[in-house]
Write an enzyme that holds these catalytic residues in place. Structure first.
Site, short mmCIF file in Angstrom:
data_model
loop_
_atom_site.label_atom_id
_atom_site.label_comp_id
_atom_site.label_asym_id
_atom_site.label_seq_id
_atom_site.Cartn_x
_atom_site.Cartn_y
_atom_site.Cartn_z
N PHE A 200 0.81 -1.21 0.00
CA PHE A 200 0.00 0.00 0.00
C PHE A 200 0.84 1.27 0.00
CE2 PHE A 200 0.72 -0.59 4.59
CZ PHE A 200 1.06 0.71 4.97
N LYS B 178 -1.14 -7.50 -8.95
CA LYS B 178 -2.09 -7.58 -7.84
C LYS B 178 -1.73 -6.46 -6.86
CE LYS B 178 -3.00 -8.61 -4.11
NZ LYS B 178 -3.59 -7.70 -3.01
N GLU C 51 -5.14 -3.81 -1.74
CA GLU C 51 -6.56 -3.47 -1.74
C GLU C 51 -6.85 -2.19 -0.95
OE1 GLU C 51 -6.00 -7.04 1.15
OE2 GLU C 51 -5.08 -6.17 -0.65
N SER D 299 5.73 -7.10 3.98
CA SER D 299 6.31 -7.46 5.27
C SER D 299 7.09 -8.77 5.15
CB SER D 299 5.21 -7.60 6.32
OG SER D 299 4.39 -8.73 6.02
N CYS E 69 9.63 1.51 3.49
CA CYS E 69 10.57 0.46 3.88
C CYS E 69 11.99 1.00 4.01
CB CYS E 69 10.54 -0.69 2.87
SG CYS E 69 11.18 -0.25 1.25
N GLU F 74 9.57 -3.76 12.95
CA GLU F 74 9.24 -2.65 12.06
C GLU F 74 7.89 -2.07 12.46
OE1 GLU F 74 9.48 -1.72 7.32
OE2 GLU F 74 8.55 -3.62 7.90
#
Length: 500
Positions: free
Chosen positions: A149, A173, A176, A226, A281, A385
């Protein structure tokens, strides 16, 4: 309520799964649309379309593929404001940061436009008497990308431009949580002249992902997210014979040496820790000042800077805020829980972002910049994280202690050192066990013609994103050794190993 479906075969396609997920504007907390969660059958159909269109696309010359990407680049630039507003309205990052995301993604498109050169292979004349050898870098087939995201434009553009340039077809993909931008990119690819079915978007959750990981027609999978999910992606796709690059989590440290320009370091640290609400990240989430005096001065300057940090919506009339909201209400609560955990573990909470009030924000998902001091390596807020605007100061008594702290961490994505000492910088670059290192550069994200990727549990798979590794990932090498001597038809058969 508008429902966002899929993009298959060059057109928008409504999903028939009957399952949807809400998409919110993080600045207000209001639902803006819903996104379809595609079924396994719908995902399989997208793979089939990509597989059917692969032979013709692979046969198109690299120069023609490159021209389509040049046109796509032009269209993204022309529609940059629209795309940035989409990013900001669904992710929450401020408008200027969204524009910056597009710029970094376009750098990969620019790199991919050079595919006629990048895909040349190698050639050696006369490796033996009358014998030549050469290599061919051929496309794989259907490739898949699964993106997070936090960069709904940039991370997909780390993947599909190089894959398409190399002659592969693609199924994307997206997350969402903010799916609109990848769908718009698909439309712009079609407008640029990409043949129908070469690039497809399937919105969904784990049901869709598992098809991409197991369908035998999918040859390669790229993922950013992740570490637990990266491990699952890598293990599942690899066990089904696919090549995989799966980028996982991070805990990025910045070492501040006693000789550093502290004002420069603090300015860099503010942007690296709190930009995009820490949802990067490559965000710096741990500052490692060397020496107590350095730590005390750093702390004072950070407190003063945090007092001026502008927190608010990503889309405003007038100058941008410094930091927008977090992406969802659930993620905001997760970050709040980490802050509470840090207090319970004994870290000193110097600035508490949970107390930040954003006027006229409605039910937006805001947390202000948060600062901890005296954080120890065994604390969860150092080990895990957080992916939010939380900066930890972990003091080190020496250069060696700072290096040991970072090298002991399970993640190895990015790091930085701020110093005027060339010897210290050189030692740091050599000794640190991290994939991307900045020297007086807070977020050392490589340019597109280099490759992006970490070490240790920040990356699963041998090849990094974009750059030369990206071209290698999306192509399969074939080596041909040939001889055309005169009178070959008159020779007798040979049954021994050929030598030159």
């Amino acid at each position: 309520m508008n429902t966002l479906g899929n993009f298959i075969g060059g057109q928008a396609v409504a999903s028939q799964s009957g399952r949807t997920a809400p998409v919110y504007n993080p600045a207000t907390g209001e639902q803006s649309l819903q996104v379809a969660l595609s079924s396994a059958a719908e995902t399989t159909d997208a793979v089939r379309v990509a597989s059917d269109t692969f032979p013709a696309w692979a046969k198109m010359t690299p120069l023609k593929r490159s021209r389509i990407l040049f046109k796509f680049k032009e269209l993204v630039e022309r529609n940059a404001d629209e795309l940035a507003r989409l990013i900001s309205s669904e992710h929450g990052k401020v408008f200027s940061d969204a524009k910056g995301e597009l710029t970094r993604g376009l750098e990969v498109v620019e790199f991919a436009c050079g595919i006629p050169h990048l895909q040349k292979g190698e050639h050696s004349m006369n490796v033996g008497t009358g014998v030549d050898s050469f290599s061919m870098m051929q496309p794989l087939g259907v490739c898949a990308g699964i993106s997070p995201f936090n960069f709904p434009a940039m991370v997909p553009m780390w993947m599909f431009p190089i894959a398409l340039a190399c002659g592969n077809t693609f199924v994307m993909k997206p997350s969402e949580k903010d799916p609109s931008t990848p769908m718009r990119l698909a439309e712009l690819l079609s407008e640029a002249g990409l043949p129908d079915g070469v690039f497809n978007v399937v919105n969904g959750d784990k049901e869709a992902v598992d098809v991409l990981l197991t369908d035998q027609r999918v040859q390669a999978v790229s993922f950013v997210g992740s570490t637990p999910i990266a491990e699952y992606i890598y293990a599942t796709a690899s066990s089904h014979g696919k090549r995989v690059q799966a980028l996982g989590g991070a805990k990025n440290h910045m070492v501040i040496m006693p000789d550093a320009d502290l004002d420069q370091a603090v300015d860099a640290l503010m942007g690296a820790a709190y930009g995009s609400a820490g949802e990067r990240c490559m965000a710096i989430s741990v500052a490692v000042p060397v020496g107590e005096e350095t730590a005390s001065r750093l702390r004072e300057k950070l407190i003063a800077k945090l007092d001026t940090l502008r927190v608010g919506p990503g889309l405003v009339d007038g100058p941008d805020n410094d930091m927008g909201p977090l992406v969802t209400c659930q993620h905001r609560e997760k970050v709040k829980d980490y802050i509470a955990t840090g207090v319970e573990e004994g870290a000193e909470l110097v600035v508490d972002g949970r107390e930040t009030v954003v006027k006229e924000a409605g039910n937006g998902y805001f947390i202000g910049g948060t600062l901890f001091d005296h954080v120890k390596p065994d604390m969860r807020i150092h080990a895990e994280e957080i992916f939010g605007p939380v900066l930890a100061i972990a003091r080190a008594g020496s250069f060696d202690e700072a290096v040991s702290m970072i090298n002991a961490h399970e993640f190895g994505n990015g790091t930085a050192i701020f110093t005027r000492d060339g010897d210290a910088a050189r030692q740091y670059c050599e000794q640190i066990q991290v994939g991307m290192v900045g020297v007086n550069v807070p977020i050392p994200v490589p340019m597109a013609f280099h490759s992006f990727g970490g070490w240790k549990r920040s990356l699963f798979g041998p090849l990094h994103m974009h750059g030369s590794d990206g071209v290698r990932f999306y192509t399969r090498m074939k080596t041909i050794t040939q001889r055309w001597p005169s009178g070959i038809r008159e020779e007798t058969s040979h049954f021994t190993m050929p030598t030159h």
